[in-house]
Design a protein around this motif. Structure first.
Motif, PDB file in Angstrom:
ATOM      1  N   GLY A 168      52.743 -10.776  36.211  1.00 28.01           N
ATOM      2  CA  GLY A 168      52.314 -12.125  36.590  1.00 28.01           C
ATOM      3  C   GLY A 168      50.841 -12.193  36.962  1.00 28.01           C
ATOM      4  N   ILE A 169      50.005 -11.505  36.222  1.00 26.76           N
ATOM      5  CA  ILE A 169      48.586 -11.385  36.557  1.00 26.76           C
ATOM      6  C   ILE A 169      47.720 -12.449  35.885  1.00 26.76           C
ATOM      7  N   PHE A 170      48.193 -13.065  34.823  1.00 24.29           N
ATOM      8  CA  PHE A 170      47.356 -14.041  34.134  1.00 24.29           C
ATOM      9  C   PHE A 170      47.007 -15.203  35.063  1.00 24.29           C
ATOM     10  N   PRO A 171      45.741 -15.620  35.040  1.00 26.25           N
ATOM     11  CA  PRO A 171      45.331 -16.742  35.899  1.00 26.25           C
ATOM     12  C   PRO A 171      46.052 -18.036  35.528  1.00 26.25           C
ATOM     13  N   SER A 172      46.295 -18.853  36.517  1.00 22.93           N
ATOM     14  CA  SER A 172      46.916 -20.161  36.290  1.00 22.93           C
ATOM     15  C   SER A 172      45.868 -21.134  35.759  1.00 22.93           C
ATOM     16  N   ARG A 173      46.342 -22.261  35.295  1.00 18.55           N
ATOM     17  CA  ARG A 173      45.427 -23.309  34.821  1.00 18.55           C
ATOM     18  C   ARG A 173      44.478 -23.716  35.954  1.00 18.55           C
ATOM     19  N   GLU A 174      45.008 -23.852  37.150  1.00 17.90           N
ATOM     20  CA  GLU A 174      44.190 -24.259  38.293  1.00 17.90           C
ATOM     21  C   GLU A 174      43.104 -23.228  38.594  1.00 17.90           C
ATOM     22  N   ASP A 175      43.469 -21.941  38.526  1.00 19.39           N
ATOM     23  CA  ASP A 175      42.470 -20.887  38.745  1.00 19.39           C
ATOM     24  C   ASP A 175      41.359 -20.955  37.703  1.00 19.39           C
ATOM     25  N   CYS A 176      41.740 -21.199  36.465  1.00 17.91           N
ATOM     26  CA  CYS A 176      40.752 -21.281  35.383  1.00 17.91           C
ATOM     27  C   CYS A 176      39.824 -22.474  35.574  1.00 17.91           C
ATOM     28  N   VAL A 177      40.379 -23.605  35.967  1.00 20.83           N
ATOM     29  CA  VAL A 177      39.561 -24.789  36.204  1.00 20.83           C
ATOM     30  C   VAL A 177      38.612 -24.535  37.374  1.00 20.83           C
ATOM     31  N   GLN A 178      39.129 -23.934  38.428  1.00 24.63           N
ATOM     32  CA  GLN A 178      38.333 -23.673  39.623  1.00 24.63           C
ATOM     33  C   GLN A 178      37.168 -22.720  39.334  1.00 24.63           C
ATOM     34  N   HIS A 179      37.396 -21.721  38.471  1.00 25.60           N
ATOM     35  CA  HIS A 179      36.364 -20.719  38.173  1.00 25.60           C
ATOM     36  C   HIS A 179      35.664 -20.954  36.838  1.00 25.60           C
ATOM     37  N   ASN A 180      35.967 -22.108  36.212  1.00 30.22           N
ATOM     38  CA  ASN A 180      35.346 -22.490  34.945  1.00 30.22           C
ATOM     39  C   ASN A 180      35.615 -21.481  33.823  1.00 30.22           C
ATOM     40  N   PHE A 181      36.879 -21.019  33.714  1.00 29.26           N
ATOM     41  CA  PHE A 181      37.315 -20.135  32.631  1.00 29.26           C
ATOM     42  C   PHE A 181      38.124 -20.945  31.636  1.00 29.26           C
ATOM     43  N   ASP A 182      38.132 -20.488  30.404  1.00 33.96           N
ATOM     44  CA  ASP A 182      38.954 -21.120  29.373  1.00 33.96           C
ATOM     45  C   ASP A 182      40.403 -20.654  29.552  1.00 33.96           C
ATOM     46  N   PHE A 183      41.322 -21.601  29.645  1.00 30.64           N
ATOM     47  CA  PHE A 183      42.730 -21.287  29.891  1.00 30.64           C
ATOM     48  C   PHE A 183      43.502 -21.032  28.603  1.00 30.64           C
ATOM     49  N   LYS A 184      42.885 -21.310  27.442  1.00 24.48           N
ATOM     50  CA  LYS A 184      43.596 -21.258  26.162  1.00 24.48           C
ATOM     51  C   LYS A 184      44.297 -19.919  25.937  1.00 24.48           C
ATOM     52  N   SER A 185      43.627 -18.801  26.133  1.00 27.71           N
ATOM     53  CA  SER A 185      44.240 -17.480  25.926  1.00 27.71           C
ATOM     54  C   SER A 185      45.332 -17.208  26.952  1.00 27.71           C
ATOM     55  N   TYR A 186      45.031 -17.531  28.194  1.00 29.22           N
ATOM     56  CA  TYR A 186      45.977 -17.236  29.270  1.00 29.22           C
ATOM     57  C   TYR A 186      47.261 -18.043  29.142  1.00 29.22           C
ATOM     58  N   ARG A 187      47.163 -19.251  28.594  1.00 26.95           N
ATOM     59  CA  ARG A 187      48.352 -20.074  28.378  1.00 26.95           C
ATOM     60  C   ARG A 187      49.341 -19.347  27.474  1.00 26.95           C
ATOM     61  N   LYS A 188      48.804 -18.602  26.501  1.00 27.13           N
ATOM     62  CA  LYS A 188      49.634 -17.861  25.546  1.00 27.13           C
ATOM     63  C   LYS A 188      49.943 -16.443  26.022  1.00 27.13           C
ATOM     64  N   LYS A 189      49.601 -16.136  27.269  1.00 25.30           N
ATOM     65  CA  LYS A 189      49.793 -14.794  27.840  1.00 25.30           C
ATOM     66  C   LYS A 189      49.032 -13.746  27.026  1.00 25.30           C
ATOM     67  N   ARG A 190      47.783 -14.078  26.709  1.00 25.68           N
ATOM     68  CA  ARG A 190      46.889 -13.195  25.967  1.00 25.68           C
ATOM     69  C   ARG A 190      45.623 -12.979  26.783  1.00 25.68           C
ATOM     70  N   LEU A 191      44.991 -11.835  26.574  1.00 30.67           N
ATOM     71  CA  LEU A 191      43.724 -11.570  27.225  1.00 30.67           C
ATOM     72  C   LEU A 191      42.637 -12.407  26.577  1.00 30.67           C
ATOM     73  N   SER A 192      41.664 -12.807  27.375  1.00 31.27           N
ATOM     74  CA  SER A 192      40.505 -13.506  26.818  1.00 31.27           C
ATOM     75  C   SER A 192      39.626 -12.489  26.094  1.00 31.27           C
ATOM     76  N   SER A 193      38.668 -12.966  25.333  1.00 36.97           N
ATOM     77  CA  SER A 193      37.781 -12.040  24.626  1.00 36.97           C
ATOM     78  C   SER A 193      36.992 -11.181  25.608  1.00 36.97           C
ATOM     79  N   LEU A 194      36.605 -11.738  26.750  1.00 37.03           N
ATOM     80  CA  LEU A 194      35.894 -10.947  27.761  1.00 37.03           C
ATOM     81  C   LEU A 194      36.810  -9.887  28.367  1.00 37.03           C
ATOM     82  N   ASP A 195      38.064 -10.234  28.608  1.00 35.26           N
ATOM     83  CA  ASP A 195      39.027  -9.245  29.116  1.00 35.26           C
ATOM     84  C   ASP A 195      39.197  -8.100  28.121  1.00 35.26           C
ATOM     85  N   LYS A 196      39.264  -8.428  26.831  1.00 32.52           N
ATOM     86  CA  LYS A 196      39.404  -7.388  25.802  1.00 32.52           C
ATOM     87  C   LYS A 196      38.182  -6.477  25.777  1.00 32.52           C
ATOM     88  N   GLN A 197      37.003  -7.059  25.956  1.00 37.82           N
ATOM     89  CA  GLN A 197      35.792  -6.247  26.037  1.00 37.82           C
ATOM     90  C   GLN A 197      35.866  -5.302  27.231  1.00 37.82           C
TER      91      GLN A 197
END
Length: 90
Positions: A38-67
């Protein structure tokens, strides 16, 4: 973005589960572990920190996380905690 230290723990957990895991399978396993824990950020966390939620919604790492995961793997190789063999397994 998932915290770097958390990603490092997930990478280590993936290798502990299977020390002979091909490096190319680490990112999918880290995604599975992040979902399991249960580590993926929530939509609210993404909005608060200005992250794109698109990857996390699908339970996928973002491109920065993959890097970061790739960087962690290279760090583990440099520290000689994992070794790449001829078959490209660690």
């Amino acid at each position: 973005m998932i915290d770097y230290k958390v990603l490092k723990q997930l990478v280590i957990e993936a290798f502990e589960a299977n020390p002979y895991k091909p490096v190319r399978e680490v990112i999918p396993d880290v995604e599975k572990l992040a979902a399991f824990h249960g580590i993926f950020p929530s939509r609210e966390d993404c909005v608060q920190h200005n992250f794109d939620f698109k990857s996390y919604r699908k339970k996928r790492l973002s491109s920065l996380d993959k890097q970061h995961v790739n960087h962690i793997i290279w760090q583990l190789i440099r520290d000689r905690l994992i070794v790449i063999t001829k078959e490209q397994l660690n």
